[in-house]
Design a protein around this motif. Sequence first.
Motif, PDB file in Angstrom:
ATOM      1  N   LYS C 130       0.827  -1.191   0.000  1.00  0.00           N
ATOM      2  CA  LYS C 130       0.000   0.000   0.000  1.00  0.00           C
ATOM      3  C   LYS C 130       0.867   1.249   0.000  1.00  0.00           C
ATOM      4  O   LYS C 130       1.875   1.307   0.661  1.00  0.00           O
ATOM      5  N   LYS C 131       0.396   2.251  -0.749  1.00  0.00           N
ATOM      6  CA  LYS C 131       1.218   3.452  -0.920  1.00  0.00           C
ATOM      7  C   LYS C 131       1.403   4.199   0.387  1.00  0.00           C
ATOM      8  O   LYS C 131       2.415   4.808   0.620  1.00  0.00           O
ATOM      9  N   LYS C 132       0.372   4.169   1.235  1.00  0.00           N
ATOM     10  CA  LYS C 132       0.423   5.010   2.418  1.00  0.00           C
ATOM     11  C   LYS C 132       1.545   4.581   3.354  1.00  0.00           C
ATOM     12  O   LYS C 132       2.250   5.374   3.911  1.00  0.00           O
ATOM     13  N   THR C 133       1.711   3.252   3.525  1.00  0.00           N
ATOM     14  CA  THR C 133       2.677   2.805   4.508  1.00  0.00           C
ATOM     15  C   THR C 133       4.000   2.423   3.875  1.00  0.00           C
ATOM     16  O   THR C 133       4.907   2.041   4.571  1.00  0.00           O
ATOM     17  N   ALA C 134       4.094   2.512   2.549  1.00  0.00           N
ATOM     18  CA  ALA C 134       5.328   2.071   1.911  1.00  0.00           C
ATOM     19  C   ALA C 134       6.404   3.130   2.079  1.00  0.00           C
ATOM     20  O   ALA C 134       6.130   4.322   2.082  1.00  0.00           O
ATOM     21  N   SER C 135       7.652   2.650   2.209  1.00  0.00           N
ATOM     22  CA  SER C 135       8.732   3.624   2.363  1.00  0.00           C
ATOM     23  C   SER C 135       9.231   4.108   1.017  1.00  0.00           C
ATOM     24  O   SER C 135       9.850   5.140   0.933  1.00  0.00           O
ATOM     25  N   PHE C 136       9.027   3.312  -0.022  1.00  0.00           N
ATOM     26  CA  PHE C 136       9.458   3.763  -1.335  1.00  0.00           C
ATOM     27  C   PHE C 136       8.448   3.274  -2.355  1.00  0.00           C
ATOM     28  O   PHE C 136       7.627   2.422  -2.064  1.00  0.00           O
ATOM     29  N   SER C 137       8.507   3.858  -3.530  1.00  0.00           N
ATOM     30  CA  SER C 137       7.559   3.448  -4.554  1.00  0.00           C
ATOM     31  C   SER C 137       8.263   2.526  -5.526  1.00  0.00           C
ATOM     32  O   SER C 137       9.266   2.887  -6.128  1.00  0.00           O
ATOM     33  N   ALA C 138       7.732   1.323  -5.674  1.00  0.00           N
ATOM     34  CA  ALA C 138       8.412   0.322  -6.489  1.00  0.00           C
ATOM     35  C   ALA C 138       8.511   0.780  -7.942  1.00  0.00           C
ATOM     36  O   ALA C 138       9.502   0.539  -8.622  1.00  0.00           O
ATOM     37  N   LYS C 139       7.472   1.477  -8.410  1.00  0.00           N
ATOM     38  CA  LYS C 139       7.493   1.873  -9.824  1.00  0.00           C
ATOM     39  C   LYS C 139       8.636   2.835 -10.099  1.00  0.00           C
ATOM     40  O   LYS C 139       9.305   2.748 -11.114  1.00  0.00           O
ATOM     41  N   ASP C 140       8.852   3.767  -9.142  1.00  0.00           N
ATOM     42  CA  ASP C 140       9.940   4.716  -9.364  1.00  0.00           C
ATOM     43  C   ASP C 140      11.280   4.008  -9.383  1.00  0.00           C
ATOM     44  O   ASP C 140      12.154   4.318 -10.186  1.00  0.00           O
ATOM     45  N   LEU C 141      11.438   3.050  -8.476  1.00  0.00           N
ATOM     46  CA  LEU C 141      12.724   2.380  -8.406  1.00  0.00           C
ATOM     47  C   LEU C 141      12.999   1.571  -9.660  1.00  0.00           C
ATOM     48  O   LEU C 141      14.136   1.462 -10.100  1.00  0.00           O
ATOM     49  N   LEU C 142      11.942   1.009 -10.244  1.00  0.00           N
ATOM     50  CA  LEU C 142      12.159   0.180 -11.428  1.00  0.00           C
ATOM     51  C   LEU C 142      12.662   1.007 -12.592  1.00  0.00           C
ATOM     52  O   LEU C 142      13.219   0.486 -13.544  1.00  0.00           O
ATOM     53  N   LYS C 143      12.428   2.341 -12.523  1.00  0.00           N
ATOM     54  CA  LYS C 143      12.888   3.162 -13.644  1.00  0.00           C
ATOM     55  C   LYS C 143      14.342   3.576 -13.486  1.00  0.00           C
ATOM     56  O   LYS C 143      14.901   4.218 -14.360  1.00  0.00           O
ATOM     57  N   ALA C 144      14.959   3.200 -12.358  1.00  0.00           N
ATOM     58  CA  ALA C 144      16.352   3.611 -12.163  1.00  0.00           C
ATOM     59  C   ALA C 144      17.252   2.821 -13.101  1.00  0.00           C
ATOM     60  O   ALA C 144      16.908   1.745 -13.573  1.00  0.00           O
ATOM     61  N   LYS C 145      18.433   3.359 -13.332  1.00  0.00           N
ATOM     62  CA  LYS C 145      19.310   2.718 -14.314  1.00  0.00           C
ATOM     63  C   LYS C 145      20.346   1.814 -13.689  1.00  0.00           C
ATOM     64  O   LYS C 145      20.796   0.867 -14.298  1.00  0.00           O
ATOM     65  N   ASN C 146      20.772   2.165 -12.474  1.00  0.00           N
ATOM     66  CA  ASN C 146      21.756   1.300 -11.839  1.00  0.00           C
ATOM     67  C   ASN C 146      21.558   1.384 -10.338  1.00  0.00           C
ATOM     68  O   ASN C 146      20.734   2.138  -9.839  1.00  0.00           O
ATOM     69  N   VAL C 147      22.372   0.603  -9.624  1.00  0.00           N
ATOM     70  CA  VAL C 147      22.152   0.468  -8.186  1.00  0.00           C
ATOM     71  C   VAL C 147      22.437   1.783  -7.467  1.00  0.00           C
ATOM     72  O   VAL C 147      21.833   2.106  -6.454  1.00  0.00           O
ATOM     73  N   ASP C 148      23.376   2.585  -8.032  1.00  0.00           N
ATOM     74  CA  ASP C 148      23.664   3.858  -7.370  1.00  0.00           C
ATOM     75  C   ASP C 148      22.423   4.731  -7.294  1.00  0.00           C
ATOM     76  O   ASP C 148      22.133   5.362  -6.281  1.00  0.00           O
ATOM     77  N   GLU C 149      21.693   4.746  -8.413  1.00  0.00           N
ATOM     78  CA  GLU C 149      20.499   5.582  -8.416  1.00  0.00           C
ATOM     79  C   GLU C 149      19.482   5.075  -7.415  1.00  0.00           C
ATOM     80  O   GLU C 149      18.781   5.857  -6.759  1.00  0.00           O
ATOM     81  N   ILE C 150      19.398   3.755  -7.274  1.00  0.00           N
ATOM     82  CA  ILE C 150      18.442   3.207  -6.303  1.00  0.00           C
ATOM     83  C   ILE C 150      18.817   3.677  -4.912  1.00  0.00           C
ATOM     84  O   ILE C 150      17.960   4.076  -4.114  1.00  0.00           O
ATOM     85  N   ILE C 151      20.124   3.640  -4.598  1.00  0.00           N
ATOM     86  CA  ILE C 151      20.537   4.067  -3.264  1.00  0.00           C
ATOM     87  C   ILE C 151      20.182   5.528  -3.075  1.00  0.00           C
ATOM     88  O   ILE C 151      19.728   5.944  -2.007  1.00  0.00           O
ATOM     89  N   TYR C 152      20.348   6.328  -4.140  1.00  0.00           N
ATOM     90  CA  TYR C 152      20.017   7.743  -4.014  1.00  0.00           C
ATOM     91  C   TYR C 152      18.529   7.921  -3.760  1.00  0.00           C
ATOM     92  O   TYR C 152      18.101   8.747  -2.942  1.00  0.00           O
ATOM     93  N   LEU C 153      17.688   7.118  -4.458  1.00  0.00           N
ATOM     94  CA  LEU C 153      16.247   7.249  -4.286  1.00  0.00           C
ATOM     95  C   LEU C 153      15.802   6.753  -2.923  1.00  0.00           C
ATOM     96  O   LEU C 153      14.743   7.126  -2.447  1.00  0.00           O
ATOM     97  N   LEU C 154      16.610   5.883  -2.287  1.00  0.00           N
ATOM     98  CA  LEU C 154      16.202   5.332  -1.003  1.00  0.00           C
ATOM     99  C   LEU C 154      16.664   6.175   0.171  1.00  0.00           C
ATOM    100  O   LEU C 154      16.631   5.733   1.297  1.00  0.00           O
TER     101      LEU C 154
END
Lengths: 124, 663, 359
Positions: C130-154
């Motif tokens: 659920k969006k309300k309790t989630a700490s991150f949005s899976a859809k946004d993370l899937l659009k990242a290009k590499n692991v560095d970007e994921i760490i930045y988004l997290l």
Amino acid sequence: MKFSFVSSKLLPAVLISLVTISLFMTFLIFVSKAYSTDTISHTETTSRQSTNPEAIKWGFFSAALAIGASTIGAAIAVGLVGSSAMGAMSERPEMAGRALIFVGLAEGIAIYGLIVAIMILGKI
Amino acid sequence: MFRPAKMAKIDLQVPQDYIAKTTSIISSLKILHLMNIRKTRVGELDLESEADSNLLRKYSELKERLEKIFRVLDIKENNQLSETYPYQQDDVNPQKDFSVIEKTVQQLEGEIFSFIKAIESPEKAKAEKENLLRQLEIFSQIKIDLNLFCDCKFLYAASGFIPSDNIGRLELSLSNIYHLYIPSTTFSKRRLIFVFGSRKDKEKIEKALKSAYFEKIEIPHYDHAHDINFEILKGKIKKLEMENRLAGTRLEKLRNGVEKKLADLNRKVKQSLTLLEIGKSFDKVGDTYHISGWIPQKVTPTLKKKVLEVTDQQSIVSVSIPNGDRKYREKFTKIPTCFQNPAFFRPFEKLVSEYAIPSYHEVEPTVFFALSFLLMFGVMFGDIGHGFILFIGGLLTLKKSKKENIRDIGLIIMECGFMSTFFGFLYGSIFGFEHIIPPLWFNPMENISYFMKVTIVFGIIVISIGLILNIINSIMNSDYKTGIFGEFGIMGLIFYWGCIGLAIIYLATGKFQANFGYIFLILFLPLLIIFFKEPLFNLYTRIIHKRNLSVFPENIGIYLLESFIEVNDIVIGFLSNTVSFIRISAFALAHAGLFLAVFALANTLQDLKGGILWYWIIMILGNMGIIVIESVIVTIQTIRLEYYEFFGKFFKGGGEIYKPVKI
Amino acid sequence: MMLKAAFQYSYINAKIRSLKSMLLKRIDYENMSRISGYEGLVECLKRTSFALKWKNYQPSFDGLIQMYYEDLFSSYDKVIEMLSGNRKKLIQHLYQKYEMENLKVILRIISSEKSNKKLTGKSRYLLSLKKKTASFSAKDLLKAKNVDEIIYLLQGTWYGEPLKHSLYRFALEKETFPLEMALDLFYYKRLWQHISSLSYRERKIAQNLLGVQYDILNIFWIFRFKKMFYFSPEEILNYSLMHGKYLSANRRLKLAYSVDYNDMLNNLIGTPYKELLAYSDDPEICYRKLLSYKLSLARKNWQGFPFQIGTILDYLVFKEIEIRDLISLTEANRLSLSFDKVKDYFIYNHYAENSESTN
């Protein structure tokens, strides 16, 4: 214009209730008339039992204590029962009726204290 | 007034070319309550419209993309935009406008996101350089020459960072190997450690270190040139900061440029979404849409005329009136309840709905609720001055506010103020001064027991009305079990009034004395009938309707126990409910008591310097405090009395509220 | 003191008990295990509390599993909403275990060289938090290009930290194993911290129940790393959890250095796990046997003083195991396996063998 199916029963329902009410009004008036020979003064004599100042002082104190203590008990009870009722109702709305009955039971405790206090105050 | 408005069921069949116009005309009229799609005839055949759910999904995606643009440009969607660019009634056709809207959104996205990317890279570079600066700062503090470790012949040495949490595990894993472990400073949750072991164990130690997330540091070459490194780094960081600020101003300009277009798009997408959402309740069979709903019988001709007008007479409108059809009576389909009360009682509909929505088949209790609420409020809050203040306050709220809810509250406050002024005259109390005006009825503080008797009589009347309404409801719905044999039916009423008669006898004569016949007929017999409610009802159906039912229910023992407890509950319940109304007198006395407190305080302060000023300050503050506290308490207690003692007797609810479609 | 606990837990207790009343009963499991075909399964489900949840799911097996997971997450949501303070953080952390699974899936997808980032298998269902309790949005993370970007988004969540510390290993080894292991270890350490932040009595109860989970995980990781990955004992010890109920540091040391399966079992003498593990050779079945032990612990806790955190944790254990069993049943139904062959894979079956009571 067609009457809807419920209004056809409205008239007899109202009539029955009116008849019932009038029956009992007459009954009550009959009952009270039959006993109206005795005056209200009876109630006065049975109420005042003592004018002892000690009794009056302790009477006031005990009336206040009765209400205070019963209210505390009722507050704790209603707090616990009420929040549990809310919890149960939020998941199973069909339990709402039963749950509220428990709250009413808990609240009646305060009323019992009030009755005791009134009875005490009535006698002093 | 006592029953909800009569409803009629309306079925529309609209060809698909006119559906957009029909939807907008229906939502602008605000009278049609749509039926749940599964309950209609077409819904039962499981036919659904597919093209529209596709379009709905596409519009939802568009809405998400627009929201992302708003987030990136840091625009608050609702407030700013709708104020600067107000609502216009457009003619929106979701199907046709979709491609145009999508193209515009795509174009905007291209503009904005390429711009955002240009800003982001300097930000990242700046973060990297700052990180490097911090690492160099740490090493400059350690005075050890790290190059020594590389040249050991018999020792294996490793130095690096390890997350602080893993140190315990590392020690456990190395407990069987000879090693030396020296911890050092901590830097952002990682500890600098030095590990030494013998060359023989090099592989084991390295595997253990690797699995403990030990990051070996490559020792940078130090010479006096490292001071210069610091300065160069700091200069680069400053330049990046300036670039960031420039980018910020460019963002502002971009935002102002696209704001109007965004507001336009946003509004169109929202309107299309609403229309499509409404359209979800429609069914499509071939080329025609089926719309089913409920409207009050009075406005049927209006809707019929408007729909036929908009669709150029090419749609079919069929109206049907619900009769004693089984599916309505047994509540498979709920007929929505539309309140029809005079304007004075309309705000109380909300309070009634809080308890439950009145069903279409029962009496609508708003009028009784309103009258008893106002009476109880007046009794508990009786004061001319305070009532007048409430009246003025309610009037101002009613005239000045724009929202429907606040206007309702204002009307209630006005009516409560009026009633409390009326009772103020009856009590002879104006702003707490009780001897200026003579009371028209009695003064509460001086006739306490009389007051209590009055409130109990009021309680008896309210409970009796509740029981009578229950009887009426049950008989209307042909539910004779609760209506006649039940504890809140005719038997309950007889028992209740019998107990009251007994109480009157006690008050009149001072003793509990009555005819044996009286006690048996009026008190004992109804209780017996309530005890055997179910068998008697089964007997009745057996004889009258000639159906073969067993007279006694299956577990007799449990049934008897349950009935016994129920009868006990009824007796105590009636007593408790009646006595519960004494709280009305208690709160009225509390009201007068609060005044005493305020007067006492004001009189004490009158003797100080500048006494008159203090006196009036305390009086005003005290009165305001009393109004606020007492009105909240009195409202809550009145609502509690209504819900529990009055509604509990007859109000079953279970209806569906009338919610017409609107944009 | 009892009154204070009663005040704190009255709402929570009533709500949890009414939630528990909606769980599946043993008779429902029996019915579902003897039915065959999709339609039959749906009919059985409609007679349970799942009848109310039939919203927007595709009429297929995947839709059913999606429904189970959403039910599990909504249970977690309800429990989290009614708590506050330290307890809320603890249950939120328990919920974040599923987020962590999502994150692992996302990392695997991002780091793989395949061009189409498609989700397969179990990962599809899990991305429905659920969006309300989630700490991150899976859809946004899937659009990242590499692991560095994921760490930045997290940034701002606790997931970023273990990933940052293990990034260098990912760059070296080019697999996601170090990242996932780092996440797991960090998660369980944080969970133990949350447990330790409770008051004394509640801490004991939580450690009793959740400690079993730590032990189960330790046993299985040690077993798996020994048998399938052939790690050295030092590596295994560095990948084990530091806390637990029966497995002290000494025991873990001995387990890591044990030579074969029987040696491992010998080292487990004195814990209840020895008899449970001797039941079968298949690790999957053993896992379910251990989970049934956890279920029996939870059931024992359920009786007794109701105003403590034990009820909440017990209910969550019941719910998780119910969903696990449901998924197993659905899969068995989908593959048309007969019940007798796979009955060891159902936890309720193991539990029922040890006691007479129904769910």
